[in-house]
Design an enzyme around this catalytic site. Structure first.
Site, PDB file in Angstrom:
ATOM      1  N   LYS A 174       6.835   7.424   3.171  1.00 53.15           N
ATOM      2  CA  LYS A 174       7.558   6.389   2.505  1.00 53.15           C
ATOM      3  C   LYS A 174       8.916   7.100   2.042  1.00 53.15           C
ATOM      4  O   LYS A 174       8.667   7.736   1.445  1.00 53.15           O
ATOM      5  CB  LYS A 174       6.816   5.630   1.717  1.00 53.15           C
ATOM      6  CG  LYS A 174       5.612   4.738   2.362  1.00 53.15           C
ATOM      7  CD  LYS A 174       5.076   3.927   1.364  1.00 53.15           C
ATOM      8  CE  LYS A 174       3.954   4.452   0.625  1.00 53.15           C
ATOM      9  NZ  LYS A 174       3.260   3.603  -0.195  1.00 53.15           N
ATOM     10  N   THR A 205       8.914  -3.474  -9.249  1.00 55.01           N
ATOM     11  CA  THR A 205       8.161  -2.825  -7.865  1.00 55.01           C
ATOM     12  C   THR A 205       6.839  -2.631  -8.162  1.00 55.01           C
ATOM     13  O   THR A 205       6.267  -1.512  -7.623  1.00 55.01           O
ATOM     14  CB  THR A 205       9.037  -1.531  -7.579  1.00 55.01           C
ATOM     15  OG1 THR A 205       9.158  -0.597  -8.492  1.00 55.01           O
ATOM     16  CG2 THR A 205      10.202  -1.874  -7.148  1.00 55.01           C
ATOM     17  N   GLY A 207       2.938  -2.373  -8.115  1.00 52.50           N
ATOM     18  CA  GLY A 207       2.144  -2.717  -6.983  1.00 52.50           C
ATOM     19  C   GLY A 207       2.736  -2.582  -5.955  1.00 52.50           C
ATOM     20  O   GLY A 207       2.022  -3.065  -4.804  1.00 52.50           O
ATOM     21  N   THR A 208       3.821  -2.011  -5.429  1.00 54.34           N
ATOM     22  CA  THR A 208       4.278  -2.095  -4.133  1.00 54.34           C
ATOM     23  C   THR A 208       3.559  -1.286  -3.139  1.00 54.34           C
ATOM     24  O   THR A 208       3.119  -1.690  -1.825  1.00 54.34           O
ATOM     25  CB  THR A 208       5.761  -1.333  -4.166  1.00 54.34           C
ATOM     26  OG1 THR A 208       5.965  -0.074  -4.718  1.00 54.34           O
ATOM     27  CG2 THR A 208       6.789  -2.588  -4.684  1.00 54.34           C
ATOM     28  N   GLY A 209       3.133   0.025  -3.528  1.00 52.98           N
ATOM     29  CA  GLY A 209       1.958   0.673  -2.672  1.00 52.98           C
ATOM     30  C   GLY A 209       0.709   0.136  -2.381  1.00 52.98           C
ATOM     31  O   GLY A 209       0.279   0.165  -1.043  1.00 52.98           O
ATOM     32  N   CYS A 210       0.363  -0.551  -3.249  1.00 55.30           N
ATOM     33  CA  CYS A 210      -0.969  -1.440  -3.068  1.00 55.30           C
ATOM     34  C   CYS A 210      -0.897  -2.620  -2.231  1.00 55.30           C
ATOM     35  O   CYS A 210      -1.478  -2.770  -1.160  1.00 55.30           O
ATOM     36  CB  CYS A 210      -1.675  -2.018  -4.482  1.00 55.30           C
ATOM     37  SG  CYS A 210      -1.981  -0.774  -5.658  1.00 55.30           S
TER      38      CYS A 210
END
Length: 269
Positions: A174, A205, A207-210
């Protein structure tokens, strides 16, 4: 008949990350969501205040309850606080030949550690070889591989290591922490695919990965390909960041209700 997906991760009482957001995302993608909690985390948009890791026998009891009754169509792991937790999770991933997405959560958006040092060293060897898709962010990638990733050649090398040495089926490198547009790179056995999106100027941003990994999990549960699942996740998270609800006094959550697939497809045509 509903497809099902399981999240194995920690909590976020404000609903921006962890198992709570995973289940929200699963439902938004038309998949029945389940969760097994690894850690109870007192956190909000400002940071992590306290973490209580579940005893491993409690996690194992949760997993046994789920798998003895409703075997999921796909599973993702997020916050796994220790090497011992990974030892509990691995047999369930190995036994059932279903898509597995690993989001190797190590550090919260606020900078707080969510995985101890032994766990950070163990994640490469205890779970990543089972991954259908791995979704590390740049700091996590560098920690897992013990290398700096600063250029396109570094990205290519990282992708090659995941596929050819670690054994993951696919990995997404990413680009959110790099300069310029937010370009993600999907490495699979068929090659590399660039997934560009314009960078959105916002600090909301959390929690973007979750969210990103949960969308991939839901799509894989429905039988979609890795590439199609990741493309949907990229469109979903871009919309979610663009339309953030502006909640909280720190790094606020993204909008899990904004992505309309039909509208996106129309704009793409």
């Amino acid at each position: 008949m509903f497809k099902t997906a399981l999240s194995i991760a920690g909590t976020d009482p404000t609903g921006g990350a962890g198992t709570i957001v995973d289940v929200k995302v699963f439902q938004s993608r038309g998949v029945y969501g389940m969760s097994a909690i690894t850690s109870i985390v007192a956190q909000n948009t400002r940071g992590v205040q306290q973490v209580f890791d579940q005893p491993v026998h409690v996690l194992e009891a949760q997993l046994e309850s789920i798998y003895s009754d409703i075997v999921p169509d796909a599973v993702k792991t997020g916050m796994l606080a220790s090497s011992e937790v990974m030892d509990v999770v691995r047999p369930y991933i190995e036994k059932h030949q279903i898509p597995y997405v690993i989001d190797p959560v190590m550090v919260a958006k606020s900078g707080d550690d969510l995985l101890n040092d032994a766990g950070k060293n163990a994640v490469r060897y205890k779970l990543l070889d089972l991954a259908t898709v791995a979704t590390p962010n740049l700091p996590e990638l560098e920690r897992i591989l013990n290398m700096k990733v600063e250029s396109r050649s570094d990205i290519d090398r990282a992708g090659s290591i995941f596929l050819n040495e670690i054994g993951s089926q696919a990995v997404i490198v990413k680009g959110g922490h790099m300069e310029g547009d937010a370009i993600d790179y999907l490495f699979t056995r068929n090659g590399v695919i660039e997934l560009p999106a314009r960078r959105i100027a916002t600090h909301h941003t959390h929690g973007t990965g979750c969210t990103f990994s949960a969308v991939i999990t839901a799509e894989l549960a429905k039988g979609r390909s890795i590439e199609d699942s990741v493309r949907t996740a990229k469109a979903y998270i871009t919309s979610a960041i663009l339309n953030t609800p502006g909640l909280g006094h720190g790094n606020g959550p993204v909008n899990h209700f904004s992505y309309q697939e039909e509208e996106h497809e129309n704009q793409s045509n």
